[in-house]
Design a protein around this motif. Structure first.
Motif, mmCIF file in Angstrom:
data_model
loop_
_atom_site.group_PDB
_atom_site.id
_atom_site.type_symbol
_atom_site.label_atom_id
_atom_site.label_comp_id
_atom_site.label_asym_id
_atom_site.label_seq_id
_atom_site.Cartn_x
_atom_site.Cartn_y
_atom_site.Cartn_z
ATOM 1 N N UNK A 1 0.829 -1.202 0.000
ATOM 2 C CA UNK A 1 0.000 0.000 0.000
ATOM 3 C C UNK A 1 0.871 1.263 0.000
ATOM 4 N N UNK A 2 1.900 1.243 0.858
ATOM 5 C CA UNK A 2 2.768 2.424 0.942
ATOM 6 C C UNK A 2 3.508 2.635 -0.374
ATOM 7 N N UNK A 3 3.966 1.543 -0.978
ATOM 8 C CA UNK A 3 4.640 1.647 -2.269
ATOM 9 C C UNK A 3 3.715 2.280 -3.309
ATOM 10 N N UNK A 4 2.463 1.845 -3.329
ATOM 11 C CA UNK A 4 1.503 2.433 -4.249
ATOM 12 C C UNK A 4 1.309 3.914 -3.989
ATOM 13 N N UNK A 5 1.280 4.283 -2.710
ATOM 14 C CA UNK A 5 1.130 5.688 -2.347
ATOM 15 C C UNK A 5 2.322 6.503 -2.837
ATOM 16 N N UNK A 6 3.519 5.955 -2.675
ATOM 17 C CA UNK A 6 4.723 6.652 -3.111
ATOM 18 C C UNK A 6 4.729 6.798 -4.631
ATOM 19 N N UNK A 7 4.369 5.739 -5.317
ATOM 20 C CA UNK A 7 4.369 5.782 -6.781
ATOM 21 C C UNK A 7 3.371 6.813 -7.314
ATOM 22 N N UNK B 1 21.451 5.967 5.110
ATOM 23 C CA UNK B 1 20.773 5.473 3.912
ATOM 24 C C UNK B 1 19.316 5.918 3.906
ATOM 25 N N UNK B 2 18.661 5.764 5.042
ATOM 26 C CA UNK B 2 17.270 6.203 5.148
ATOM 27 C C UNK B 2 17.160 7.709 4.947
ATOM 28 N N UNK B 3 18.121 8.451 5.499
ATOM 29 C CA UNK B 3 18.090 9.904 5.358
ATOM 30 C C UNK B 3 18.178 10.318 3.887
ATOM 31 N N UNK B 4 19.021 9.610 3.128
ATOM 32 C CA UNK B 4 19.145 9.897 1.699
ATOM 33 C C UNK B 4 17.833 9.593 0.962
ATOM 34 N N UNK B 5 17.220 8.469 1.323
ATOM 35 C CA UNK B 5 15.955 8.108 0.674
ATOM 36 C C UNK B 5 14.862 9.128 0.962
ATOM 37 N N UNK C 1 12.981 1.004 -5.803
ATOM 38 C CA UNK C 1 13.863 -0.169 -5.706
ATOM 39 C C UNK C 1 13.970 -0.650 -4.265
ATOM 40 N N UNK C 2 14.027 0.295 -3.327
ATOM 41 C CA UNK C 2 14.118 -0.081 -1.912
ATOM 42 C C UNK C 2 12.864 -0.816 -1.453
ATOM 43 N N UNK D 1 10.851 -2.543 -3.445
ATOM 44 C CA UNK D 1 10.864 -3.855 -4.089
ATOM 45 C C UNK D 1 11.778 -4.809 -3.311
ATOM 46 N N UNK D 2 12.905 -4.275 -2.816
ATOM 47 C CA UNK D 2 13.804 -5.082 -1.984
ATOM 48 C C UNK D 2 13.105 -5.500 -0.692
ATOM 49 N N UNK D 3 12.357 -4.569 -0.095
ATOM 50 C CA UNK D 3 11.632 -4.884 1.136
ATOM 51 C C UNK D 3 10.631 -6.006 0.907
ATOM 52 N N UNK D 4 9.908 -5.947 -0.209
ATOM 53 C CA UNK D 4 8.940 -6.995 -0.534
ATOM 54 C C UNK D 4 9.640 -8.333 -0.773
ATOM 55 N N UNK D 5 10.805 -8.289 -1.429
ATOM 56 C CA UNK D 5 11.565 -9.519 -1.670
ATOM 57 C C UNK D 5 12.048 -10.117 -0.358
ATOM 58 N N UNK D 6 12.486 -9.256 0.568
ATOM 59 C CA UNK D 6 12.943 -9.734 1.874
ATOM 60 C C UNK D 6 11.799 -10.373 2.660
ATOM 61 N N UNK D 7 10.620 -9.799 2.536
ATOM 62 C CA UNK D 7 9.459 -10.387 3.198
ATOM 63 C C UNK D 7 9.161 -11.775 2.633
#
Length: 241
Positions: A101-107, A185-189, A203-204, A206-212
């Motif tokens: 949901x958050x990814x969709x919001x960001x996109x 890293x978070x500060x840069x994002x 990309x971050x 997508x990585x989070x979803x892959x880690x899950x």
């Protein structure tokens, strides 16, 4: 003839120290461990299965969860142990949905569609922000201390309040906290979020979803070992009675 294993044998098999094996026993995770006439521990095949379950579950579950589940099995509360595991599977499913949901919001570069939440008329208090992000208020205070987010203070009571911009940051941090470990890293994002530069953030996520997904696979593998141990433990109890 019953096969016994020495602590050194099982420590080598599971790539841990004998101290770790003893700690599992001291924490009440194992069935009773017999001693030889010389006082040495004699681990049976049942204990070997217990160690396999513990080590496998620790890959996908947090330590307190694994310990609680193993204690429940030892105490004969197998059904309770299985519900504890089920609760963890439900949580990872919820986290995946929330991250998506958050990814969709960001996109979409907007917050109003997140979980059907209407854009707030004003800043949200820390409790509401924490509830929306699925974290404890202490986590938000920590992120503020690290300089990742900034609150304003209620003029009447001094409580923390978070406007739309900071709330969006909180949602991003809460979604990536398990995969983006470094504050810098978070500060840069978050800087890129403010600048509406979403490629790296995407990309971050997508990585989070892959880690899950990887964690889910690890959890299911741990459950496979747990069920093998439970079946052996049930047979062990049946023989004793």
């Amino acid at each position: 003839m019953v096969r016994f294993y020495t602590p050194a044998e099982l420590a080598l098999e599971f790539n841990v120290s004998t101290t770790t094996l003893r700690r599992y026993e001291e924490q009440g995770l194992l069935p009773h461990v017999a001693r030889s006439t010389g006082g040495h521990r004699q681990y049976a095949s049942l204990h070997r299965l217990a160690f396999a379950a513990i080590r496998s579950m620790l890959v996908g579950f947090e330590i307190p969860v694994v310990y609680e589940v193993m204690r429940s099995v030892k105490n004969g509360n197998v059904t309770e142990a299985l519900w504890q595991i089920n609760q963890q599977l439900h949580r990872i499913q919820e986290e995946k949905i929330r991250v998506g949901h958050v990814l969709g919001m960001i996109q979409q570069a907007q917050l109003g569609s997140y979980q059907k939440m209407k854009t707030p008329d004003g800043p949200l208090p820390i409790g509401k922000a924490a509830e929306l992000a699925g974290v404890n208020t202490s986590a938000i205070r920590h992120w503020e201390k690290e300089g990742l987010i900034v609150s304003i203070r209620d003029k009447e009571n001094g409580y923390r309040l978070y406007d739309l911009t900071e709330l969006r940051k909180i949602l991003v941090i809460s979604s990536l906290r398990r995969t983006v470990y470094y504050v810098d890293h978070l500060r840069e994002l978050l800087s890129e979020l403010e600048a509406h530069q979403f490629e790296r953030i995407d990309r971050s996520f997508q990585l989070a979803l892959a880690k899950l997904s990887e964690r889910l696979q690890a959890q299911l593998e741990g459950i496979r070992h747990l069920m093998g141990y439970i079946e052996a433990y049930r047979q062990h109890i049946h023989k004793e009675h």
